[in-house]
Enzyme design. Structure first.
Site, PDB file in Angstrom:
ATOM      1  N   GLU A 278       0.816  -1.222   0.000  1.00 47.46           N
ATOM      2  CA  GLU A 278       0.000   0.000   0.000  1.00 47.46           C
ATOM      3  C   GLU A 278       0.846   1.266   0.000  1.00 47.46           C
ATOM      4  O   GLU A 278       0.734   2.085   0.917  1.00 47.46           O
ATOM      5  CB  GLU A 278      -0.890   0.025   1.247  1.00 47.46           C
ATOM      6  CG  GLU A 278      -1.747  -1.199   1.436  1.00 47.46           C
ATOM      7  CD  GLU A 278      -2.507  -1.183   2.757  1.00 47.46           C
ATOM      8  OE1 GLU A 278      -3.616  -1.719   2.795  1.00 47.46           O
ATOM      9  OE2 GLU A 278      -1.981  -0.631   3.740  1.00 47.46           O
ATOM     10  N   PRO A 279       1.681   1.469  -0.997  1.00 45.81           N
ATOM     11  CA  PRO A 279       2.495   2.687  -0.990  1.00 45.81           C
ATOM     12  C   PRO A 279       1.635   3.924  -1.272  1.00 45.81           C
ATOM     13  O   PRO A 279       0.722   3.886  -2.092  1.00 45.81           O
ATOM     14  CB  PRO A 279       3.474   2.456  -2.141  1.00 45.81           C
ATOM     15  CG  PRO A 279       2.735   1.563  -3.098  1.00 45.81           C
ATOM     16  CD  PRO A 279       1.878   0.662  -2.215  1.00 45.81           C
ATOM     17  N   GLY A 280       1.938   4.979  -0.575  1.00 44.02           N
ATOM     18  CA  GLY A 280       1.282   6.259  -0.848  1.00 44.02           C
ATOM     19  C   GLY A 280       2.338   7.274  -1.247  1.00 44.02           C
ATOM     20  O   GLY A 280       2.481   7.680  -2.400  1.00 44.02           O
ATOM     21  N   CYS A 347      -1.485  33.004  10.763  1.00 47.47           N
ATOM     22  CA  CYS A 347      -1.266  33.641  12.056  1.00 47.47           C
ATOM     23  C   CYS A 347      -0.840  32.620  13.101  1.00 47.47           C
ATOM     24  O   CYS A 347      -1.555  32.350  14.059  1.00 47.47           O
ATOM     25  CB  CYS A 347      -2.559  34.347  12.465  1.00 47.47           C
ATOM     26  SG  CYS A 347      -2.348  35.352  13.911  1.00 47.47           S
ATOM     27  N   TYR A 376       0.599  13.967   1.113  1.00 52.70           N
ATOM     28  CA  TYR A 376       0.276  14.622   2.386  1.00 52.70           C
ATOM     29  C   TYR A 376       0.495  16.132   2.305  1.00 52.70           C
ATOM     30  O   TYR A 376       0.867  16.775   3.289  1.00 52.70           O
ATOM     31  CB  TYR A 376       1.079  13.985   3.542  1.00 52.70           C
ATOM     32  CG  TYR A 376       0.942  12.474   3.534  1.00 52.70           C
ATOM     33  CD1 TYR A 376      -0.268  11.883   3.862  1.00 52.70           C
ATOM     34  CD2 TYR A 376       1.991  11.650   3.127  1.00 52.70           C
ATOM     35  CE1 TYR A 376      -0.422  10.503   3.809  1.00 52.70           C
ATOM     36  CE2 TYR A 376       1.845  10.273   3.073  1.00 52.70           C
ATOM     37  CZ  TYR A 376       0.646   9.716   3.420  1.00 52.70           C
ATOM     38  OH  TYR A 376       0.484   8.355   3.360  1.00 52.70           O
TER      39      TYR A 376
HETATM   40  C1  LIG Z   1      -0.902   5.872   5.380  1.00 53.49           C
HETATM   41  C2  LIG Z   1      -1.042   4.443   5.077  1.00 53.49           C
HETATM   42  C3  LIG Z   1      -0.367   3.892   3.992  1.00 53.49           C
HETATM   43  C4  LIG Z   1       0.587   4.681   3.118  1.00 53.49           C
HETATM   44  O1  LIG Z   1       1.731   5.077   3.766  1.00 53.49           O
HETATM   45  P1  LIG Z   1       2.908   5.774   2.928  1.00 53.49           P
HETATM   46  O2  LIG Z   1       3.920   6.071   3.945  1.00 53.49           O
HETATM   47  O3  LIG Z   1       2.354   6.978   2.289  1.00 53.49           O
HETATM   48  O4  LIG Z   1       3.390   4.772   1.929  1.00 53.49           O
HETATM   49  C5  LIG Z   1      -0.597   2.570   3.707  1.00 53.49           C
HETATM   50  N1  LIG Z   1      -1.437   1.813   4.453  1.00 53.49           N
HETATM   51  C6  LIG Z   1      -2.093   2.307   5.536  1.00 53.49           C
HETATM   52  C7  LIG Z   1      -3.000   1.439   6.287  1.00 53.49           C
HETATM   53  C8  LIG Z   1      -1.913   3.635   5.875  1.00 53.49           C
HETATM   54  O5  LIG Z   1      -2.556   4.126   6.939  1.00 53.49           O
END
Ligand SMILES: *Cc1c(COP(=O)(O)O)cnc(C)c1O
Length: 426
Positions: A278-280, A347, A376
Site C-alpha cells: 500500500e504505498p502512498g 497567524c 500529504y
Molecule cells: C498511510 C497508510 C499507507 C501509506 O503510507 P505511505 O507512507 O504513504 O506509503 C498505507 N497503508 C495504511 C493502512 C496507511 O494508513
C-alpha cells in the site's frame, strides 16, 4: 534533482513546463503535479513486485484526476474513510481492489463498504461484531482482513510510526489469533487476509523484513486454524529522499527484503496468498511541487521571506518537523547569497515552511518552489485563517490541465448557516 525537475534559462521546470510561466498564468499559490512522474513511480513499484497487488494509499493524495491516473495503471486503493472510498470508486478503481481501513469506522462507513463490495480491514473485536451483524442483515458475506499491530519500531517521526505496541492502530499481535477464531465462527464475515502497516517515511528496509517475518509467523498460525488466507497485506511506508544527496531505499530494495521471506514462508506453510502493498508517499510524493509567491523579505534577527502559502496548504513542516527542499523558481541556478526562513501567511509562529536555507537573493515578486509535496500536501490542507485553497494543475507531456480550481469565498461559507433570528437588521 529528479529527472522530471530541471532548470532551463534559470527557471525551474517540472515535466518540461516552466514553473515561472505556470505561476504567471495560474497565479500563486499553486500545486503542480507531474503525471509522468506518478506513472513512473507506480511502474517502478510494480516492476519490483510483479506478482503483488499495489493498493495506492489514497490519503496521500486523493485528487480525482490523480486517482484516475493510478486507476489507469491498474492500482487498487487503500481507503481510510467513506469519502476516500467514494472518490476511489468514482475514479474507477475496481471495488475488488479496494481495502477499507480505519481504526474507528462508523456503522455508516461499514455499511457503505458492504454495499460497495470492497474488502474491509478490521481493527478491533468490536468492529468485527458490528460488521458481522450488518452484513448478515444485508444478506452478504464480506471478505475481511485484520489489521495486526506487529510491534515493530521503524526509525521515523513518532507521529507516523504506526506499528508500535502502544499505537492506536490494529489488534495486538498476541490477541489477533483469538479474533480470527471468533471471525471463523461468525456469519457474514469471511476472514481471508492479514494486514499491517508499520509506519510512514521509513528509510531503512529492515523493519519491513521484521514485519514480514512476524506476519508470516501469524499466517502459519492462522492457516492451522483452518482459515484459507488469500492475501497478506504488508502496508505502505517506504520513504523518499526529501533532502538532496540523501539516499533512500527503492522498491527493489524493499522487494529484496520482503519477497524471500514471503515466498519461502508461503511455500513452507503450503499456501499461495497474494501479496498486497500500500504505498502512498512513494507514488506521489516527488511528483508534486508547491509554487508560492514572495510578498515580503524582512531582515531582522533572521531573514524572513513572506510567501503566500503556509501551513494551510502544507502542514508537514509544522506537524512533523518535515524538511522540504525549496528553490527560487525564477533564479533556480544562481549562487547562494543569503540564509532565509520561508514563512507562510498564517497567524501562527509555527508557520515556517523552511528554516535556515541558503538561497539566491530573494525579492518580492519572486516565486518559491517547495519540492516533494505530492504526498500529504494538498490532502492535508485546510481553510484555516479563512484562506481559500489554491488551484492544482497537472503537467503532462508539456501540456497543462487544471485538476482542481482555486476555491472562492463562497466555498469558505458554503456550509455555514446563519439562524433566521440572527438575520434581522443589526
Ligand atoms: C498511510 C497508510 C499507507 C501509506 O503510507 P505511505 O507512507 O504513504 O506509503 C498505507 N497503508 C495504511 C493502512 C496507511 O494508513
Amino acid at each position: 534533482m529528479d529527472n522530471h525537475i530541471s532548470i532551463q534559462d534559470h527557471h525551474l521546470t517540472i515535466g518540461g513546463v516552466d514553473t515561472v510561466s505556470l505561476a504567471d498564468e495560474y497565479g500563486t499559490p499553486l500545486y503542480v503535479t507531474c503525471e509522468q512522474r506518478i506513472r513512473r513511480n507506480f511502474r517502478t513499484f510494480k516492476e519490483a513486485f510483479p506478482d503483488a497487488d499495489i493498493y495506492y494509499a489514497a490519503k496521500a493524495n486523493w485528487n480525482l484526476a490523480i486517482l484516475r491516473i493510478l486507476a489507469s495503471e491498474g492500482a487498487g486503493a487503500d481507503v481510510f474513510s467513506d469519502g476516500e472510498l467514494y472518490v476511489a470508486l468514482l475514479a474507477g478503481i475496481p471495488p475488488e481492489k479496494i481495502l477499507f481501513n480505519g481504526n474507528s469506522k462508523t456503522v455508516y462507513e461499514l455499511q457503505m463498504a458492504i454495499d460497495s463490495g470492497v474488502r474491509i480491514s478490521i481493527d478491533s473485536p468490536d468492529e468485527l461484531r458490528v460488521l458481522s451483524d450488518l452484513s448478515v442483515k444485508s444478506g452478504k458475506t464480506v471478505d475481511v482482513a485484520f489489521r495486526v499491530n506487529p510491534d515493530v519500531s521503524p526509525d521515523t517521526h513518532p507521529k507516523i510510526a504506526t506499528g508500535l505496541a502502544t499505537s492506536k492502530f490494529g489488534i495486538g499481535y498476541k490477541d489477533v489469533l483469538n479474533v480470527y477464531k471468533e471471525a471463523k465462527e461468525l456469519s457474514g464475515v469471511n476472514p481471508v487476509g492479514i494486514h499491517c502497516h508499520i509506519g510512514s517515511q521509513i528509510t531503512d528496509v529492515s523493519p519491513f523484513g521484521e514485519a514480514a517475518e512476524r506476519m508470516m509467523d501469524l499466517a502459519e498460525q492462522i492457516t492451522s486454524l483452518g482459515i484459507d488466507l488469500e492475501f497478506v497485506d504488508l502496508g505502505g511506508g517506504l520513504g523518499i529522499p526529501y533532502q538532496k544527496d540523501v539516499q533512500t531505499p527503492e522498491p527493489r530494495d524493499l522487494a529484496d527484503t520482503i519477497l524471500p521471506v514471503f515466498d519461502a514462508r508461503s511455500r513452507d506453510i503450503g499456501i499461495t496468498p497474494k501479496l498486497v502493498l500500500e504505498p502512498g508517499r512513494y507514488i506521489v510524493g516527488d511528483a508534486g511541487i508547491l509554487l508560492a509567491g514572495v510578498n515580503t523579505v524582512k531582515r531582522s534577527a533572521k531573514n524572513f521571506v513572506g510567501v503566500d502559502a503556509g501551513l494551510n496548504l502544507l502542514i508537514r513542516p509544522a506537524m512533523y518537523d518535515a524538511y522540504h527542499e525549496v528553490v527560487v523558481a525564477n533564479r533556480a541556478d544562481l549562487a547562494y547569497e543569503e540564509t532565509y526562513d520561508i514563512a507562510g501567511p498564517i497567524c501562527e509562529s509555527g508557520d515556517i515552511l523552511a528554516k535556515d536555507r541558503r538561497l539566491p537573493l530573494i525579492e518580492p515578486g519572486d516565486v518559491i518552489a517547495v519540492l516533494d509535496v505530492g504526498a500529504y500536501g494538498f490532502s492535508m490542507s485546510s481553510q484555516y485563517n479563512g484562506r481559500c485553497r489554491c488551484a492544482e494543475v497537472l503537467v503532462s507531456d508539456g501540456g497543462v490541465d487544471v485538476i482542481r480550481e482555486q476555491e472562492c469565498y463562497g466555498d469558505l461559507i458554503a456550509k455555514h448557516v446563519v439562524p433566521a433570528r440572527l438575520l434581522t437588521t443589526l
